[in-house]
Enzyme design. Structure first.
Site, short mmCIF file in Angstrom:
data_model
loop_
_atom_site.label_atom_id
_atom_site.label_comp_id
_atom_site.label_asym_id
_atom_site.label_seq_id
_atom_site.Cartn_x
_atom_site.Cartn_y
_atom_site.Cartn_z
N HIS A 179 0.72 -1.52 -0.08
CA HIS A 179 -0.82 0.04 -0.48
C HIS A 179 0.89 0.87 -0.18
O HIS A 179 0.73 2.53 -0.64
CB HIS A 179 -0.79 0.20 1.55
CG HIS A 179 -1.85 -0.96 1.16
ND1 HIS A 179 -2.78 -1.66 0.70
CD2 HIS A 179 -2.34 -2.08 2.17
CE1 HIS A 179 -3.70 -2.35 0.20
NE2 HIS A 179 -3.66 -2.92 1.44
N CYS A 231 -0.56 -3.23 -17.30
CA CYS A 231 -1.06 -2.01 -16.44
C CYS A 231 -0.79 -2.37 -14.64
O CYS A 231 -1.54 -1.74 -14.15
CB CYS A 231 -2.73 -2.53 -16.57
SG CYS A 231 -3.31 -4.39 -15.94
N GLU A 249 -2.31 -13.10 -15.15
CA GLU A 249 -1.94 -12.09 -13.89
C GLU A 249 -0.77 -14.28 -13.40
O GLU A 249 -0.60 -13.90 -12.29
CB GLU A 249 -2.13 -12.01 -12.93
CG GLU A 249 -3.29 -10.60 -13.89
CD GLU A 249 -4.66 -10.06 -12.89
OE1 GLU A 249 -4.57 -10.18 -11.98
OE2 GLU A 249 -5.25 -11.07 -13.24
N ASP A 292 0.11 -9.03 -9.44
CA ASP A 292 -0.09 -11.01 -9.80
C ASP A 292 1.55 -11.37 -10.05
O ASP A 292 1.32 -13.05 -9.42
CB ASP A 292 -0.94 -11.45 -9.27
CG ASP A 292 -2.49 -11.13 -8.28
OD1 ASP A 292 -2.14 -10.65 -7.85
OD2 ASP A 292 -3.34 -10.24 -8.92
#
Length: 579
Positions: free
Chosen positions: A213, A511, A440, A464
């Site tokens: 985060h 992305c 992913e 991921d």
């Protein structure tokens, strides 16, 4: 003046580093580079604990019985949850997502039930809260993966609950007296949500990885950031340091003249970034689409003001974190229309279908009680037992695309097999839109050539893909070197996917957070990646970096990174090639 001088420090954000040697050797710490840029100034340490004096004065609380103590807990939990919810309302994107999730955790019935049990077993209130949080921490840690990220949230909730109970203000970031280097063991989401880029010259944490985060928010705010720096908390507050977010280094008390040279050199790079207006292309004219990641209408409107060519990742699930029931097709279409409508002719928007599950619980979609949500029923897999959920969302996206006239591509997350890609592709194409899947899962990368027989494009989610390839929890700071997208094994899977796209004549984008790394962007383009999608703030430095190199240099950089034995040597080799 690009070189910003303040009383106690210098700031140049989103800048590359120079290689000029120091006139004398000073102590240096290293970690995982996250956001490039140079910060020079005094250290302020964020610890954020409730004072022991207040805890001692509170004692056992003097409650008449367990029910009275539980009532006090309920009041504190409601206040903490309301604080998170208020932050979520003022935020967008990833910050809003995490604040909403934290509000849910603070008022979680399971956590309350654990507190009640401990009270009835004879523990006092503070001990009951601590025991309940520790119980959940153990569960989340055992689950690993994205659920382990909630451990930081839980510990932050405990600190805020205890503060409320003992009558202190909730803990958080210290007040910065002047622009400073913020150092912490880690930052809770509520703290990162309050970061002020005007005062935080750079951010350094002892824990965390490149997709934590803290790292994601630092990218959104364009604050130079290095994570996973061992012993950084041993630096005394007030010590002047130079943080290089491109190299992942923290120089302690460097030569002032040399440090200012680094800041000045970084300012020149910042000037190039600020002047870049797109479109994305290399110095010899190879087109590379620079796109934005968005979460809702406000973030889309903001991104549309910048030099991007559209959206490479619209995270639709973030629109529904507060929804207890599935919105109707018409309601969903209205939400999507506000995002698509922010972009016009010559631009396109890539919509990702619900990536609910794991750390993004959507009440009307997520399955409860999974033992390992990160490897469970999430993303596309939610439609296996509930096909109507996918059909209704695709109908809504198609309605929004028709209403706005915006070119709309749709992709599914967590696709693992060619059959899944074929089924999804058929549904999207039947509604008149381009179909794609996210890469992913390693199996999707290895079968990229066959996936492209069924869909129109691929988009690589490096967060991921890295975690699943390296079998490493991305929140474990001691494994940060494994959860780094510069890992040669991860780059090899990206290269395989990009080559499949080249042979099929179809676009392959990135992305994940890797797209926001200007240096790594050159490597990705050298592999054949055709678009890069990132937080809007990262677009100018990435675009400017690509504009300064040729496609041949990018190919050389890709070869160097793939030949490296580890992320650090890969970065060093590419820096040597590109400067």
């Amino acid at each position: 003046m690009l070189l910003v001088k303040v009383e106690a420090g210098y700031r140049v954000r989103v800048a590359t580093s120079t290689s000029a040697p120091q006139p004398q050797q000073t102590p240096s710490l290293t970690g995982t580079p996250v956001v490039p840029g140079v910060g020079y100034g005094p250290v302020v340490v964020a610890r954020g604990e409730v004072s022991s004096t207040a805890v001692a004065a509170f004692g056992t609380g003097g409650f008449a019985d367990p029910d009275a103590a539980l009532a006090a807990y309920d009041d504190a939990a409601a206040a903490v949850a309301a604080g998170y919810a208020a932050k979520a309302e003022r935020a967008t994107g990833h910050v809003a997502e995490v604040m909403t999730a934290s509000a849910g955790l603070a008022s979680d019935r399971g956590l309350r039930g654990a507190v009640r049990k401990n009270l009835r077993d004879g523990d006092d209130l503070l001990a009951s809260v601590h025991g309940a949080v520790e119980q959940f921490v153990a569960v989340f840690t055992q689950l690993g993966g994205l659920m382990a990220e909630r451990v930081t949230d839980l510990l932050d909730i405990e600190r805020r609950l205890v503060a409320r109970l003992v009558g202190e203000p909730e803990p958080g970031l210290p007040t910065l007296p002047a622009p400073s280097i913020l150092v912490a063991e880690d930052l809770a989401p509520a703290d990162t949500a309050g970061l002020d880029p005007a005062l935080v010259l750079a951010l350094v944490t002892e824990r965390g990885g490149p997709t934590s985060h803290t790292a994601i928010i630092a990218r959104q705010l364009a604050i130079p950031c290095v994570v996973g720096v061992e012993d950084v908390l041993e630096i005394a507050p007030g010590t002047v340091v130079l943080v290089d977010g491109a190299r992942g280094s923290v120089q302690v008390e460097p030569d002032p003249g040399w440090a200012r040279q680094q800041v000045t050199a970084a300012a020149r790079d910042r000037a190039a970034h600020d002047a870049w207006t797109g479109p994305g292309r290399t110095a010899d004219g190879l087109a590379v689409k620079i796109l934005a990641n968005v979460a809702d209408a406000p973030s889309a409107a903001l991104a549309a003001q910048g030099p991007v060519e559209g959206v490479g990742l619209f995270r639709t699930e973030l629109c529904f974190l507060n929804q207890t029931a599935e919105p109707s097709v018409e309601e969903q279409a209205g939400i999507y229309e506000r995002v698509l409508g922010a972009f016009g002719a010559g631009q396109h928007v890539v919509v990702r279908t619900l990536d609910a599950g794991s750390d993004k619980p959507v009440a009307f979609a997520t399955l409860p009680g999974e033992e390992n949500p990160a490897l469970g029923v999430r993303g596309l897999r939610l439609s296996f037992g509930n096909p109507g959920l996918m059909d209704r969302q695709l109908d809504a996206v198609a309605m929004a695309a028709t209403a706005t006239g915006t070119e709309t591509w749709v992709m599914a997350p967590m696709v693992a097999t060619v059959a899944e890609a074929a089924d999804f592709g058929a549904k999207v194409r039947a509604r008149g839109m381009k179909a794609g899947v996210m890469v992913e899962v390693p199996s999707a990368a290895l079968l990229a050539h066959r996936m492209l027989e069924e869909v129109d494009f691929l988009s690589i989610g490096t967060n991921d893909l890295t975690q699943y390839t390296m079998a490493a929890d991305r929140m474990a700071s001691q494994l940060a070197h494994l959860t780094d997208a510069w890992q040669p094994a991860v780059l090899q899977l990206i290269a395989i996917t990009a080559e499949a796209g080249r042979r099929a004549g179809k676009p392959v984008g990135v992305c994940g957070e890797a797209a926001a790394d200007p240096l790594l962007a050159c490597v990705l383009v050298g592999m054949g990646i055709t678009s890069l999608s990132m937080a809007a703030a990262a677009a100018p430095p990435v675009g400017a970096r690509l504009a300064a190199v040729t496609s041949e240099q990018c190919e050389d950089a890709a070869e160097a990174a793939l030949a490296a034995t580890d992320p650090a040597s890969g970065r060093a080799a590419v820096l040597e090639l590109l400067g």
